[in-house]
Motif scaffolding. Structure first.
Motif, PDB file in Angstrom:
ATOM      1  N   THR A 125     -87.274 -14.990 -26.647  1.00  0.00           N
ATOM      2  CA  THR A 125     -87.930 -16.148 -27.095  1.00  0.00           C
ATOM      3  C   THR A 125     -88.727 -16.908 -26.054  1.00  0.00           C
ATOM      4  N   GLU A 126     -89.391 -17.830 -26.537  1.00  0.00           N
ATOM      5  CA  GLU A 126     -90.211 -18.628 -25.593  1.00  0.00           C
ATOM      6  C   GLU A 126     -89.461 -19.152 -24.355  1.00  0.00           C
ATOM      7  N   GLU A 127     -88.187 -19.721 -24.752  1.00  0.00           N
ATOM      8  CA  GLU A 127     -87.576 -20.517 -23.788  1.00  0.00           C
ATOM      9  C   GLU A 127     -86.854 -19.369 -22.833  1.00  0.00           C
ATOM     10  N   SER A 128     -86.500 -18.324 -23.281  1.00  0.00           N
ATOM     11  CA  SER A 128     -86.014 -17.236 -22.489  1.00  0.00           C
ATOM     12  C   SER A 128     -87.005 -16.861 -21.459  1.00  0.00           C
ATOM     13  N   GLU A 129     -88.263 -16.711 -22.009  1.00  0.00           N
ATOM     14  CA  GLU A 129     -89.364 -16.085 -21.262  1.00  0.00           C
ATOM     15  C   GLU A 129     -89.650 -17.159 -20.004  1.00  0.00           C
ATOM     16  N   LYS A 130     -89.647 -18.490 -20.281  1.00  0.00           N
ATOM     17  CA  LYS A 130     -89.777 -19.322 -19.267  1.00  0.00           C
ATOM     18  C   LYS A 130     -88.600 -19.206 -18.096  1.00  0.00           C
ATOM     19  N   ALA A 131     -87.345 -19.099 -18.612  1.00  0.00           N
ATOM     20  CA  ALA A 131     -86.312 -19.153 -17.650  1.00  0.00           C
ATOM     21  C   ALA A 131     -86.460 -17.837 -16.795  1.00  0.00           C
ATOM     22  N   LEU A 132     -86.818 -16.654 -17.456  1.00  0.00           N
ATOM     23  CA  LEU A 132     -87.165 -15.384 -16.721  1.00  0.00           C
ATOM     24  C   LEU A 132     -88.090 -15.729 -15.583  1.00  0.00           C
ATOM     25  N   SER A 133     -88.910 -16.340 -15.778  1.00  0.00           N
ATOM     26  CA  SER A 133     -90.406 -16.601 -15.077  1.00  0.00           C
ATOM     27  C   SER A 133     -89.941 -17.436 -13.865  1.00  0.00           C
ATOM     28  N   TYR A 134     -88.969 -18.425 -14.247  1.00  0.00           N
ATOM     29  CA  TYR A 134     -88.324 -19.321 -13.281  1.00  0.00           C
ATOM     30  C   TYR A 134     -87.677 -18.381 -12.137  1.00  0.00           C
ATOM     31  N   LEU A 135     -86.844 -17.449 -12.800  1.00  0.00           N
ATOM     32  CA  LEU A 135     -86.164 -16.545 -11.684  1.00  0.00           C
ATOM     33  C   LEU A 135     -87.036 -15.596 -10.676  1.00  0.00           C
ATOM     34  N   ARG A 136     -87.882 -15.015 -11.458  1.00  0.00           N
ATOM     35  CA  ARG A 136     -88.732 -14.052 -10.699  1.00  0.00           C
ATOM     36  C   ARG A 136     -89.550 -14.904  -9.776  1.00  0.00           C
ATOM     37  N   GLN A 137     -90.078 -15.851  -9.978  1.00  0.00           N
ATOM     38  CA  GLN A 137     -90.779 -16.896  -8.970  1.00  0.00           C
ATOM     39  C   GLN A 137     -89.778 -16.921  -7.872  1.00  0.00           C
ATOM     40  N   ARG A 138     -88.728 -16.856  -7.964  1.00  0.00           N
ATOM     41  CA  ARG A 138     -87.729 -17.144  -6.784  1.00  0.00           C
ATOM     42  C   ARG A 138     -87.306 -15.616  -6.230  1.00  0.00           C
ATOM     43  N   GLY A 139     -87.912 -14.681  -6.676  1.00  0.00           N
ATOM     44  CA  GLY A 139     -87.896 -13.510  -6.108  1.00  0.00           C
ATOM     45  C   GLY A 139     -86.426 -12.662  -6.717  1.00  0.00           C
ATOM     46  N   ILE A 140     -85.863 -13.178  -7.815  1.00  0.00           N
ATOM     47  CA  ILE A 140     -84.823 -12.841  -8.580  1.00  0.00           C
ATOM     48  C   ILE A 140     -85.227 -11.725  -9.499  1.00  0.00           C
ATOM     49  N   ASP A 141     -85.084 -10.535  -9.136  1.00  0.00           N
ATOM     50  CA  ASP A 141     -85.563  -9.516 -10.059  1.00  0.00           C
ATOM     51  C   ASP A 141     -84.564  -9.190 -11.118  1.00  0.00           C
ATOM     52  N   SER A 142     -84.610  -8.041 -11.975  1.00  0.00           N
ATOM     53  CA  SER A 142     -83.728  -7.595 -12.938  1.00  0.00           C
ATOM     54  C   SER A 142     -82.437  -7.161 -12.320  1.00  0.00           C
ATOM     55  N   GLU A 143     -82.768  -6.444 -11.230  1.00  0.00           N
ATOM     56  CA  GLU A 143     -81.572  -5.833 -10.706  1.00  0.00           C
ATOM     57  C   GLU A 143     -80.395  -6.808 -10.311  1.00  0.00           C
TER      58      GLU A 143
END
Ligand code: ZN
Length: 585
Positions: A125-143
């Protein structure tokens, strides 16, 4: 757990395993040893034995069974310790000791909600994508997201309540966990965490005990972080974020890096520095220090590079020092946090920063040097600030060299510094005392000897329980244990009241002191113990008679009473003489 006794429960778990969650243990002969978390231990004094199902510290004499250990290290009550052991043993204690609600229910709810948050992060969803991009920005990857069960709490307020209802899980319990809330008098529950990235907080044995939620929309008025409520399963004072994943590495390296928050932890960890844990609070607690000390004696504090971060580093440092450890402080450049530092400079630069971190005492001296050079403080204020940490260091061997160094570098006289120190701050004992727990009661050596004899020669218990012997043993645990051994004909850890056993573990772990005894000489050794106990009793009575005589002399002229006391005094001296002569023959 109808039918399962606490004794059986103890036999189903390994005390070595459970203690290992808090203390790094090494195998040594038939038991395991490690640094005692209950005193400022330099050499491993703590012994833990699966065979005996007990622990014992040869230095501070803390000891007992697995329940006593948990109560003491967690500062919890017997019931909570029992719960933890029961969980470990896979035994439900719902029907035990009237405890209606097991913590299992809390863990089940946390786990279900965690799974829901994790799915919500990945549902596109739009909001979950936003959350994911927040995490990625912090170097927090899917692993890392997967490893640390990071999720997302959607904006919809009814999401968690309806999930729990569907799973037939208690909303009332979920409220105790701080996951949902309801308006007063209403049965309409709503999510407490909404539109937040959710970090799961784990216990050392990897159960979900709570959550931390961070907003992703910086423009709202909501607090940046929202954490789970204190609950039967979540005690903030005793939790360290990430430790369930990093304790092995911390133990291996003997170095622990302490950061403040989730994102610092995760970016440092993702970068490859795996000996790290986060305190998740505004101030570090003694309990957290105790946990760290179980894993490493070299601690590096890695907080934000601003004023508040430095202040927090010093506050945390004081708690460590009160616990007997002078930590090192890694200084992130002004304006950055560890997360930002890794992003700007890379992980190798962070490693270098950690490796080069100076002891807190050194950092303090450097700070005062520059403050003096820039005329921000006066000489006397600098001296006072430098000495404020001395009372916290207490009797640590670091004190002497530190004061000498301050004297050399700043030109103060050592004597002046010491007098400043003695008038400064709170004494170490006020900050370092661990929460009260069962501690080993003091017993006289002869009593301890009799206890060891009863353990090594259970058949002697009958003899020891004879009236004329028992009357010389002061009432208390020793007597109870000996009677209990006599009744069962066996010697084991079952002879202690639940969650204690300090005395018994001390006797067990020092059994080699009577290795010279066998069936041929044990009676004679018992006689010797009895003589000592009688002498102790006479000594106590002599003291009290002397005291009465002194009072009589000054306060009254009661000659009859004085005569009686004098006679008793002489009798006691005679008795003592007879006993000591007998003992020597
Ligand atoms: Zn100890």
């Amino acid at each position: 757990m109808a039918g399962v006794s606490t004794e059986e429960l103890k036999s189903r778990v390994s005390i070595v395993d459970i203690v290992s969650n808090y203390v790094s243990l090494r195998k040594a002969g038939r038991s395991h040893t490690g640094l005692c978390p209950f005193h400022d231990d330099k050499n491993p004094s703590l012994h833990v034995s699966d065979e005996k199902r007990m622990f014992y510290c040869f230095s501070c004499k803390a000891g007992g069974d697995v329940f006593a250990f948990l109560q003491r290290i967690k500062g919890c009550d017997f019931k909570e310790a029992l719960q933890e052991v029961a969980d470990k043993a896979g035994v439900s204690i719902e029907r035990f000791a009237g405890s209606k609600n097991s913590n299992d229910e809390f863990f089940t709810i946390n786990k279900a909600v965690c799974d829901f948050f994790r799915k919500s992060l990945q549902n596109g969803t739009e909001e979950s994508e936003k959350a994911l991009s927040y995490l990625r920005q912090r170097g927090i990857d899917s692993e890392i997201i997967e490893q640390f069960s990071i999720g997302y709490a959607p904006a919809l307020g009814s999401a968690v309540p309806s999930l729990l209802s569907k799973l037939d899980l208690s909303l009332r319990r979920a409220k105790e966990l701080g996951l949902v809330d309801s308006k007063e008098g209403s049965s309409d529950f709503y999510c407490k965490f909404r539109s937040r990235v959710m970090f799961s907080i784990f216990s050392p044995d990897s159960k979900i005990i709570g959550f931390g939620g961070r907003i992703i929309d910086e423009n709202t008025r909501a607090p940046k972080y929202l954490n789970s409520a204190e609950s039967p399963v979540y005690r903030k004072r005793r939790s360290l974020y990430g430790l369930n994943k990093t304790r092995q590495e911390i133990r291996k390296q003997g170095v622990a890096v302490l950061v403040e928050g989730y994102t610092d932890f995760l970016s440092v960890y993702a970068g490859g520095v795996k000996n790290v844990a986060a305190s998740l609070g505004t101030s570090l607690t003694r309990e957290q220090v105790g946990i760290f000390k179980g894993y490493a004696d070299d601690i590096v504090i890695l907080y934000d590079g601003d004023h508040a971060g430095m202040d927090a580093s010093f506050s945390a440092g004081e708690v460590f020092m009160a616990g007997g450890v002078v930590p090192r402080v890694a200084r992130v450049p002004e304006g950055l946090d560890p997360d930002g530092f890794v992003k700007n400079n890379g992980i190798d630069a962070l490693r270098a920063l950690i490796d080069g971190a100076l002891p807190l005492t050194e950092v303090l001296m450097e700070d005062m040097s520059s403050a003096l050079a820039e005329k921000r403080v006066s000489q006397s204020v600098a001296a006072k600030k430098l000495m404020a940490i001395v009372p916290i260091l207490g009797d640590s061997p670091e004190v002497g060299p530190y004061v000498r160094e301050v004297s050399c570098r700043f030109g103060f006289r050592e004597a002046d510094l010491y007098s400043l120190a003695s008038s400064a701050g709170k004494p170490r004992s006020q900050v370092r005392d661990l929460p009260a727990g069962p501690s080993a009661p003091e017993v006289v050596p002869a009593e301890m000897m009799l206890l060891r004899i009863a353990l090594k020669f259970p058949e002697m218990a009958e003899f020891l329980c004879a009236e004329e012997i028992m009357k010389h043993i002061p009432p208390g645990e020793t007597r109870d244990i000996i009677s209990s051994i006599r009744a069962s004909g066996m010697a084991g850890s079952e002879h202690v009241s639940e969650g204690s056993g300090g005395l018994l573990s001390r006797a067990y772990f020092t059994l080699e002191e009577i290795s010279f005894m066998d069936e041929s000489n044990v009676r004679r050794e018992v006689e010797k113990c009895l003589v000592k106990l009688k002498l102790d009793a006479i000594g106590r009575e002599l003291k009290s008679v002397r005291e009465s005589l002194r009072v009589l002399e000054t306060d009254s002229h009661d000659d009859t009473r004085g005569g009686e006391l004098m006679k008793r005094y002489r009798d006691l001296l005679d008795e003592r003489k007879k006993l000591t002569q007998g003992d020597l023959s």
